[in-house]
Design an enzyme around this catalytic site. Structure first.
Site, PDB file in Angstrom:
ATOM      1  N   PRO A  35      -2.662   5.131  -5.150  1.00 42.77           N
ATOM      2  CA  PRO A  35      -3.021   4.275  -3.794  1.00 42.77           C
ATOM      3  C   PRO A  35      -2.710   2.671  -3.958  1.00 42.77           C
ATOM      4  CG  PRO A  35      -4.546   5.784  -4.388  1.00 42.77           C
ATOM      5  CD  PRO A  35      -3.844   6.106  -5.492  1.00 42.77           C
ATOM      6  N   CYS A  36      -2.227   2.055  -5.269  1.00 46.73           N
ATOM      7  CA  CYS A  36      -2.228   0.999  -5.016  1.00 46.73           C
ATOM      8  C   CYS A  36      -2.782  -0.225  -4.681  1.00 46.73           C
ATOM      9  CB  CYS A  36      -1.673   0.343  -6.850  1.00 46.73           C
ATOM     10  SG  CYS A  36       0.307   0.117  -5.941  1.00 46.73           S
ATOM     11  N   HIS A  37      -1.801   0.153  -3.098  1.00 45.36           N
ATOM     12  CA  HIS A  37      -1.795   0.133  -1.863  1.00 45.36           C
ATOM     13  C   HIS A  37      -3.508  -0.152  -1.217  1.00 45.36           C
ATOM     14  CE1 HIS A  37      -1.185   4.140  -0.938  1.00 45.36           C
ATOM     15  NE2 HIS A  37      -2.370   4.066   0.320  1.00 45.36           N
TER      16      HIS A  37
END
Length: 192
Positions: free
Chosen positions: A138-140
């Site tokens: 989940p790089c967000h």
């Protein structure tokens, strides 16, 4: 199975794609403006992939992505990721990012510090910009500054980090800026 397979599937935000091979999931593509553009990006990155029915472990990951993009909590810890060709540093960034709980965010410099590479903030940003495993990694949840979530990652299609965080129910504090984090004790006259 020889080679790579891919599937395109419906989600609450549009048609996503996933690519896999013998070593695990190779990539996830969030929707572009049109499905044909999503498919083109998949083919550009994985030209050897053929459209196939996903094996059971990939089908479970697809179900998780669909649920996550509906705002549900999902556990991707068992998703096998194909990390071949990914540098050890980027792998460590992805491992750390996978462990960030839903509803929380980190800043690039916090990830670098946690990896004992405090001078590598730019490298962390570059690793996350190249994240091939959207949603699973989940790089967000990693931002330049707490209020700066409008950028999309390379495989993020037209979906911004802010939208993904909103789907998860994460509230961003627009008041916390990068200067507030890096220069908390500076006198007000030095701030823009």
């Amino acid at each position: 199975m020889a080679g790579r397979g891919y599937a395109v599937f419906d989600t609450a935000i549009g048609r996503c794609g996933i690519v896999w091979g013998d070593a695990g999931i190779s990539g996830v593509q969030l929707p572009e403006a049109r499905e044909i553009e999503t498919r083109r990006r998949l083919f550009r990155v994985f030209p050897d992939a053929r459209e196939l029915r996903p094996p059971a472990h990939v089908a479970l990951t697809i179900e998780g992505i669909v649920a996550a993009l509906r705002g549900q909590t999902c556990d991707f810890s068992n998703a096998m990721l194909d990390m071949s060709g990914i540098s050890k540093f980027n792998q460590s960034v992805y491992a750390y990012t996978r462990a960030i709980p839903r509803g929380e965010i980190r800043l690039y410099h916090e990830v670098a510090a946690a990896l004992r590479a405090s001078g590598a903030v730019h490298s962390v940003a570059q690793a996350l910009a190249k994240n091939p495993f959207m949603i699973i990694v989940p790089c967000h949840r990693v931002l330049e500054a707490a209020g700066a979530a409008d950028k999309a990652s390379q495989n993020g299609g037209v979906i911004s980090k802010r939208r993904l965080l909103t789907i998860e129910g994460t509230r961003l504090s627009a008041a916390k800026t990068l200067l507030d984090v890096l220069l908390p004790l500076d006198p007000p006259r030095l701030r823009p």
